[in-house]
Write a protein that holds these residues in place. Structure first.
Motif, PDB file in Angstrom:
ATOM      1  N   ARG A  60       1.442   4.912   1.051  1.00 34.64           N
ATOM      2  CA  ARG A  60       0.961   5.749   2.140  1.00 34.64           C
ATOM      3  C   ARG A  60       1.672   7.095   2.124  1.00 34.64           C
ATOM      4  N   ILE A  94      -9.156   8.819  -0.020  1.00 31.78           N
ATOM      5  CA  ILE A  94      -8.025   8.405   0.820  1.00 31.78           C
ATOM      6  C   ILE A  94      -8.485   8.304   2.274  1.00 31.78           C
ATOM      7  N   THR A  95      -8.046   7.273   2.962  1.00 33.64           N
ATOM      8  CA  THR A  95      -8.335   7.134   4.383  1.00 33.64           C
ATOM      9  C   THR A  95      -7.413   8.055   5.166  1.00 33.64           C
ATOM     10  N   VAL A  96      -7.990   8.955   5.955  1.00 31.65           N
ATOM     11  CA  VAL A  96      -7.215   9.900   6.753  1.00 31.65           C
ATOM     12  C   VAL A  96      -7.227   9.437   8.205  1.00 31.65           C
ATOM     13  N   GLN A  97      -6.048   9.175   8.740  1.00 29.32           N
ATOM     14  CA  GLN A  97      -5.884   8.704  10.110  1.00 29.32           C
ATOM     15  C   GLN A  97      -4.784   9.503  10.795  1.00 29.32           C
ATOM     16  N   ILE A  99      -1.549   9.510   6.852  1.00 28.34           N
ATOM     17  CA  ILE A  99      -1.343   9.322   8.284  1.00 28.34           C
ATOM     18  C   ILE A  99      -0.752  10.607   8.842  1.00 28.34           C
ATOM     19  N   GLY A 145     -10.132  15.338   5.209  1.00 29.15           N
ATOM     20  CA  GLY A 145     -10.973  14.230   4.767  1.00 29.15           C
ATOM     21  C   GLY A 145     -11.877  14.622   3.613  1.00 29.15           C
ATOM     22  N   GLN A 204      -3.307   5.325  -0.755  1.00 32.41           N
ATOM     23  CA  GLN A 204      -4.573   4.867  -0.183  1.00 32.41           C
ATOM     24  C   GLN A 204      -4.799   5.424   1.223  1.00 32.41           C
ATOM     25  N   ARG A 205      -3.732   5.980   1.850  1.00 27.89           N
ATOM     26  CA  ARG A 205      -3.843   6.329   3.259  1.00 27.89           C
ATOM     27  C   ARG A 205      -2.979   7.560   3.553  1.00 27.89           C
ATOM     28  N   ASP A 220      -3.343   5.720  15.510  1.00 28.27           N
ATOM     29  CA  ASP A 220      -3.943   4.481  15.024  1.00 28.27           C
ATOM     30  C   ASP A 220      -2.899   3.403  14.768  1.00 28.27           C
ATOM     31  N   GLU A 230       0.829  -1.191   0.000  1.00 28.59           N
ATOM     32  CA  GLU A 230       0.000   0.000   0.000  1.00 28.59           C
ATOM     33  C   GLU A 230       0.867   1.246   0.000  1.00 28.59           C
TER      34      GLU A 230
END
Length: 377
Positions: A168, A324-327, A302, A318, A299-300, A331, A166
């Motif tokens: 990132r 895209i996954t926002v973290q 961070i 977001g 995809q992410r 996490d 992935e």
């Protein structure tokens, strides 16, 4: 005293937000860095004011910088003492301290040969106060090799947050925001990264000026305002946002006078809360545009740094990056305030081991270089 691992380093980071020093005591003896203790030492108001004044030319700078450097060494020493107390570790068990210092100028001058960077501190005094070797001045060697001297944390981001399958992006939102692009490990593509633009620096300035608060808690004040499209457009017209990487920036460019000049150029007055909302949108837009342009397959995202605690800013990211996954780094088991301090512990270890600490595909340096200067205890 409990058994202490044999590969311990301390990392100290005081960033462009200028709120204090974050410190970690890190054990590198295992497969992954293990934080044994974390501490924060706030800056006295006078020291924070001194560093703010040193961001721009002024009278008697050499004396004022030297006094501020002494003050920073004492804050750093307080942070170190607290780390050792929390972990029940003696100074002799720590190989070295990686101390970033406080950036007061960052002008790499990549193409004209006049570049320099200055992270003021007094590492010899810190070594004297702590009885531990100190590694400092991490950026200068990279600049000497034709690089930007920043950002220096992508190698650590890759070690902590990279994935095999992935792509990132790790985004640190301190006073200035930066991203590390971590391609999927199996792709064989190099890690890259650069500074995006302002992070919390202007947000903190504006809320301090208008509400007397050091920062906008959870972004609540910004969320109460409305984004001013005309102001946002003028701010985004700054050429830095369109410059190709490698690139780095700081308070030399994104400072209160820059903001005020843009505000003065508008034909109308904008409500203070709306300016705050617009500054949050500026930070988020600069990050989102860079992610879309340079890490389109990610995809992410961070996020770490103080900006990760700004709910309004995180929600805006977001919305701007819907695919895209926002973290946050929380996490992944790493507190958002510890990531950069861990990085400077790692950089100190690289220096002691005479191993490269920069990523040339990030900074633009001519090649890998050992970063830092060692001040023996």
């Amino acid at each position: 005293m409990p058994t202490v691992p044999s590969d311990c380093y301390i990392g100290l980071m005081s960033g462009t937000s200028m709120d204090g020093a974050d410190g970690v005591l890190v054990d590198f003896s295992g497969a992954h860095p293990a934080v044994l203790a974390a501490a924060h030492a706030p800056f006295p108001p006078a020291l924070r004011e001194a560093f703010g004044a040193l961001q721009q030319p002024g009278e008697d700078e050499i004396h004022r910088e030297a006094v501020a450097a002494n003050g920073l060494a004492r804050v750093y020493a307080e942070c170190v003492a607290e780390l050792l107390r929390l972990a029940d570790v003696a100074p002799g068990h720590v190989t070295a301290i990686g101390a970033h210092g406080q950036t007061i100028r960052h002008r790499p001058g990549l193409y004209d040969g006049t570049g320099y960077t200055r992270q003021t501190q007094h590492p010899a005094l810190l070594a004297e106060l702590t009885d531990i070797d100190v590694v400092a001045d991490f950026r200068s060697r990279d600049i000497a090799a034709g690089g930007q001297g920043a950002p220096l944390v992508p190698a650590v981001h890759a070690a902590l947050f990279g994935a095999r399958d992935e792509t990132r992006v790790v985004c640190n939102i301190g006073g200035i925001s930066n991203i590390s692009i971590l391609p999927a490990a199996h792709s064989g593509r190099p890690v890259t990264g650069f500074d995006c633009g302002p992070g919390n620096a202007l947000l903190d300035h504006w809320v301090q000026r208008h509400r007397g608060q050091p920062f906008d808690d959870r972004g609540a004040w910004g969320a109460s305002g409305n984004v001013a499209a005309d102001l946002l457009a003028r701010l985004l017209a700054e050429p830095y946002f369109r410059a190709p990487p490698p690139k780095s920036t700081g308070r030399d460019l994104f400072h209160p006078a820059w903001l005020q000049e843009v505000l003065n150029s508008l034909p109308r007055q904008i409500a203070a809360a709306d300016v705050q909302a617009t500054l949050a949108m500026l930070t988020a837009t600069a990050i989102a545009q860079d992610v879309q342009m340079h890490a389109g397959s990610a995809q992410r995202l961070i996020v770490c740094g103080g900006g990760a605690c700004n709910d309004y800013l995180m929600a805006t990211l977001g919305r701007l990056l819907p695919g895209i996954t926002v973290q946050t780094t929380e996490d992944f088991g790493v507190p958002v305030s510890q990531v950069e301090a861990i990085a400077f512990a790692w950089l100190a270890r690289q220096c002691v081991r005479r191993a490269p600490g920069n990523v040339p595909t990030v900074t633009g340096a001519a090649g890998p270089r050992v970063l830092g200067a060692i001040y023996p205890r």
